[in-house]
Design an enzyme around this catalytic site. Structure first.
Site, PDB file in Angstrom:
ATOM      1  N   GLU A  14       0.845  -1.206   0.000  1.00 20.05           N
ATOM      2  CA  GLU A  14       0.000   0.000   0.000  1.00 20.05           C
ATOM      3  C   GLU A  14       0.872   1.245   0.000  1.00 20.05           C
ATOM      4  O   GLU A  14       0.943   2.004   0.978  1.00 20.05           O
ATOM      5  CB  GLU A  14      -0.966  -0.019   1.187  1.00 20.05           C
ATOM      6  CG  GLU A  14      -1.951  -1.184   1.077  1.00 20.05           C
ATOM      7  CD  GLU A  14      -3.138  -1.091   2.023  1.00 20.05           C
ATOM      8  OE1 GLU A  14      -3.001  -0.486   3.092  1.00 20.05           O
ATOM      9  OE2 GLU A  14      -4.217  -1.620   1.684  1.00 20.05           O
ATOM     10  N   GLU A  34      -4.885  -8.158  -2.115  1.00 20.09           N
ATOM     11  CA  GLU A  34      -5.679  -8.228  -0.879  1.00 20.09           C
ATOM     12  C   GLU A  34      -7.138  -7.980  -1.196  1.00 20.09           C
ATOM     13  O   GLU A  34      -7.469  -7.024  -1.914  1.00 20.09           O
ATOM     14  CB  GLU A  34      -5.247  -7.145   0.123  1.00 20.09           C
ATOM     15  CG  GLU A  34      -3.937  -7.391   0.794  1.00 20.09           C
ATOM     16  CD  GLU A  34      -3.618  -6.338   1.863  1.00 20.09           C
ATOM     17  OE1 GLU A  34      -4.555  -5.751   2.444  1.00 20.09           O
ATOM     18  OE2 GLU A  34      -2.429  -6.115   2.106  1.00 20.09           O
TER      19      GLU A  34
END
Ligand code: BGP
Length: 492
Positions: free
Chosen positions: A194, A389
């Site tokens: 991220e 994810e």
């Protein structure tokens, strides 16, 4: 419920699997030469989930307390789910579900006890060799993130985190060690998890503690640290390709989808602006230069980066091979949010969408948003995509006979599989893999609790460290197994 518009099919070699991160599963925080990380210092807090700023607030005083804490203090990342001692059993269970890929991360502080050490920690290397060998024994391909939120504590205390340029060299040394050491065992890599997250939680992504920055505005420090991560990421990609041309190295961004709250033009503009902001850093990783809108943003904030003459060239030479992302939910944006209901996410708030259900933690689940994200990402980057994810955090109930009935998790999975299939088959998106987040229950990143569970595999452990650590299968375990076995068909 998302209704697929064509039959559910996936490419023949589609990589199905699950994902975890070292700091959320490994435990064993202070043994076999592992150095301490910032994650080991994050306490469990009973402040709920709706205001993530309270969960993420972290000062030098918190650090002092963490360093002085005895073994009774509740620092959940220190114990994780003790994957360090259970990895064989856990990987065997993943194999039973039919995993083709296991996304995991390496803890930098396990490879280098202190980031400035000349030699890596042999026991740390041995551990990951053992994990990768175990994966291959079962025909599972590891996909490895070099940095998933756990800067070594030394980086924080000695360098003020990624703010200091020296960290780039330390990181690239660590990256080189991993590429060389695990050559032949790992070919799928991600640099930073991220990658945009430092702007939301600078402590866990960048090791930046606000009260340590009196000489520079904190916001400037964050953008500076981001620049260093960009340079480090590009250098890591370059090194990875040099060490083994077979290495396939991706970026990883938080894919947030924002809808305009109404068809008011100002709501559309607000949504567009917010959506665009998530691409600030993956654009650099994909295109090899700062996008103009990020330069403008910094200009407006009066941020001037300290750069080196070679940086532009480094960014150009270190572009990624594929784009991976996390996707959980969508929310809405409005030109004026006054009086509107807000929906919480793990670290992102938006206006609540009246047409979508919410998880128990307030995340608005939305499989159509995954389809939209895939299209948007593919159109933007024209690179193979990987869903690194996706998952549902929920409260599970263990029945007296030990069974766990979690239809909500299977439903969430089903819808998202359908949406991916449509994105591939109707929208012409090149998607090559999917890893469910928290395939085994783990410590939450945003709230550090165990109560919010993502796994198909249950771990007997609560928020306070009580439990046997034993593993058991939830109903969704068999469902995912069927999905993988049928290459997605079971989700139709
Ligand atoms: C992502 C992180 C993961 C993970 C996930 C779920 O942002 O990359 O580490 O934790 O979100 O969030 P949470 O654990 O807060 O429920």
């Amino acid at each position: 419920m998302y209704q697929n518009t064509s039959p559910v099919t996936f490419p023949e070699n589609f990589m199905w699997g699950g994902a975890t991160a070292a700091n959320q599963v490994e435990g064993a925080w202070n043994i076999d030469g592992k150095g301490m990380t910032i994650e080991d210092c994050l306490p469990f807090r009973e402040v709920g989930y709706s205001d993530f700023t309270k969960q993420f607030a972290f000062t030098s005083k918190d650090l002092e307390e963490a360093l002085a804490a005895d073994e009774n203090a509740n620092y959940p990342k220190r114990r994780g789910i003790d994957f360090y001692h259970h990895y064989r059993e856990d990987i065997a269970l993943m194999a039973e579900m039919g995993f083709k890929v296991y996304r995991m991360s390496i803890a930098w502080a396990r490879i280098y006890t202190h980031p400035w050490d000349e030699k890596p920690n042999q026991k740390g290397l041995d551990f990951y060799h053992a994990v990768f060998q175990e994966c291959h024994k079962h025909g599972i391909e590891p996909l490895v993130t070099l940095s998933h939120y756990d800067p070594p504590l030394d980086i924080v205390t000695k360098y003020r985190g990624w703010y200091s340029r020296e960290v780039v060299d330390l990181f690239t040394k660590y990256a080189r060690t991993c590429f060389e050491e695990f050559k032949g065992e790992v070919t799928y890599w991600l640099t930073f998890n991220e990658v945009d997250a430092m702007l939301r939680h600078p402590v866990t992504s960048g090791g930046l503690i606000e009260d340590q920055f009196n000489d520079v505005p904190f916001e400037t420090a964050i953008y500076q640290a981001m620049h260093h991560q960009m340079v480090a990421s590009a250098l890591a990609v370059k090194i990875g390709h040099e060490v083994d041309p077979k290495n396939f190295i991706g970026c990883m961004l938080t894919k947030l989808e924002f809808y305009p709250y109404t068809c008011r033009p100002e709501d559309f503009l607000a949504a567009q602006r917010r959506t665009r902001s998530i691409y600030r850093y993956s654009d650099i990783q994909a295109f090899g230069e700062y996008p103009l809108f990020l330069k403008k943003e910094m200009e407006k904030k009066g941020i001037v980066l300290k750069t080196e003459p070679e940086d532009a060239q480094i960014l150009k030479e270190g572009t990624i091979d594929f784009v991976s992302f996390s996707y959980y939910m969508t929310s809405c944006m409005a030109g004026n949010t006054e009086g509107l209901d807000m929906a919480p996410g793990n670290t992102v708030n938006g206006v609540k969408n009246p047409y979508l259900p919410s998880s128990e933690w307030g995340w608005q689940t939305d499989a159509s948003g995954l389809r939209a994200s895939l299209v948007e990402l593919y159109d933007r980057y024209r690179r193979p995509l990987f869903v690194a994810e996706n998952g549902l955090g929920a409260r599970d109930k263990v029945e007296e006979d030990g069974s766990i009935h979690d239809p909500y998790r299977a439903d969430y999975l089903k819808e998202h599989v359908r949406a991916m299939s449509d994105a591939i088959n109707e929208d012409g998106v090149d998607l090559f893999g999917y890893t469910w987040w928290g395939c085994i229950d783990l410590v939450s990143e945003s709230t550090r609790e165990m109560t919010k569970r993502y796994g198909f595999i249950y771990v007997d452990l609560d928020d306070y460290g009580n439990g046997t650590y034993s593993r058991s299968k939830k109903d969704s375990f068999d469902y995912y197994k069927a999905v993988i076995e049928s290459n997605g068909k079971a989700a139709e």
